[in-house]
Design a protein around this motif. Structure first.
Motif, mmCIF file in Angstrom:
data_model
loop_
_atom_site.group_PDB
_atom_site.id
_atom_site.type_symbol
_atom_site.label_atom_id
_atom_site.label_comp_id
_atom_site.label_asym_id
_atom_site.label_seq_id
_atom_site.Cartn_x
_atom_site.Cartn_y
_atom_site.Cartn_z
ATOM 1 N N LEU A 185 0.598 -1.152 0.242
ATOM 2 C CA LEU A 185 -0.232 0.055 -0.039
ATOM 3 C C LEU A 185 0.781 1.357 0.043
ATOM 4 O O LEU A 185 0.319 2.392 -0.174
ATOM 5 C CB LEU A 185 -0.960 -0.098 1.189
ATOM 6 N N ALA A 244 0.143 1.942 -5.715
ATOM 7 C CA ALA A 244 -1.112 2.023 -4.711
ATOM 8 C C ALA A 244 -1.436 3.406 -4.588
ATOM 9 O O ALA A 244 -2.563 3.847 -4.257
ATOM 10 C CB ALA A 244 -0.555 1.476 -3.471
ATOM 11 N N VAL A 269 -5.244 3.360 -5.083
ATOM 12 C CA VAL A 269 -6.005 3.278 -4.009
ATOM 13 C C VAL A 269 -6.668 4.593 -3.538
ATOM 14 O O VAL A 269 -6.138 5.526 -3.337
ATOM 15 C CB VAL A 269 -5.225 2.454 -2.847
ATOM 16 N N VAL A 292 -2.898 -4.453 -5.279
ATOM 17 C CA VAL A 292 -3.196 -3.008 -5.453
ATOM 18 C C VAL A 292 -4.411 -3.240 -6.188
ATOM 19 O O VAL A 292 -5.531 -2.517 -6.018
ATOM 20 C CB VAL A 292 -2.062 -2.065 -5.874
ATOM 21 N N VAL A 343 -7.348 -4.755 -4.238
ATOM 22 C CA VAL A 343 -7.787 -3.697 -3.370
ATOM 23 C C VAL A 343 -8.657 -2.691 -4.090
ATOM 24 O O VAL A 343 -9.991 -2.394 -3.756
ATOM 25 C CB VAL A 343 -6.896 -3.093 -2.624
#
Length: 157
Positions: free
Chosen positions: A35, A40, A44, A99, A102
């Motif tokens: 993360l 990411a 994200v 990633v 997610v």
């Protein structure tokens, strides 16, 4: 058919079946490191909270479980023949795949009106592993894969 021949054929079929399914090597990779990657940070969404392991939010409402499976084809290493850069290593490929998984869970949360995904667990081939510090990355002969399962919820904060 003679009994010994039938037994030989059955044993051969069993051995051939188990040999054809090459087992994935399961790697435990750090969540924080994945993360913290540049990918990411660009993919994200920080407005959708993520809680790994058996962590939940006390004020969470709703709760729909979703699963995502992501695979990346392992690049062929022809860097010595072409003089190019070597392909990314397993750790980098695992992080990229994680990633993406997610991100897919977060997109599902937005679609369902949630603002958090809790109780996120690795779920490779329906073998669940819950951890708040690592995820499971499967390393196959031709791919790297990550499967995550999480619960989309809505919180007041």
């Amino acid at each position: 058919m003679k009994p010994w021949m039938r037994f030989s054929l059955m044993a051969g079929a069993l051995l051939a079946g188990t040999g054809a399914q090459a087992a994935d090597q399961l790697l435990n990779q750090p969540i924080d490191k994945a993360l913290a990657s540049a990918e990411a940070r660009s993919r994200v969404d920080p407005s959708i909270r993520l809680l790994f392991g058996f962590n939940r939010l006390p004020d969470a409402q709703g709760g729909q479980s979703y699963k995502t499976v992501k695979r990346i084809r392992r690049p062929v290493d022809n860097s010595s023949a072409t003089g190019g850069a070597p392909p990314p290593g397993d750790e980098e490929l695992c992080a990229t795949t994680f990633v993406q998984a997610v991100q897919e869970l977060q997109q599902r949360a937005m679609k369902e009106g949630g603002n958090a995904v809790v109780d996120i667990r690795s779920n490779w081939k329906n073998d669940e592993t819950a951890s708040d510090s690592t995820y499971v990355c499967a390393k196959g002969a031709a791919y790297i894969g990550v499967a995550l399962k999480g619960v989309v919820v809505r919180t007041g904060s």
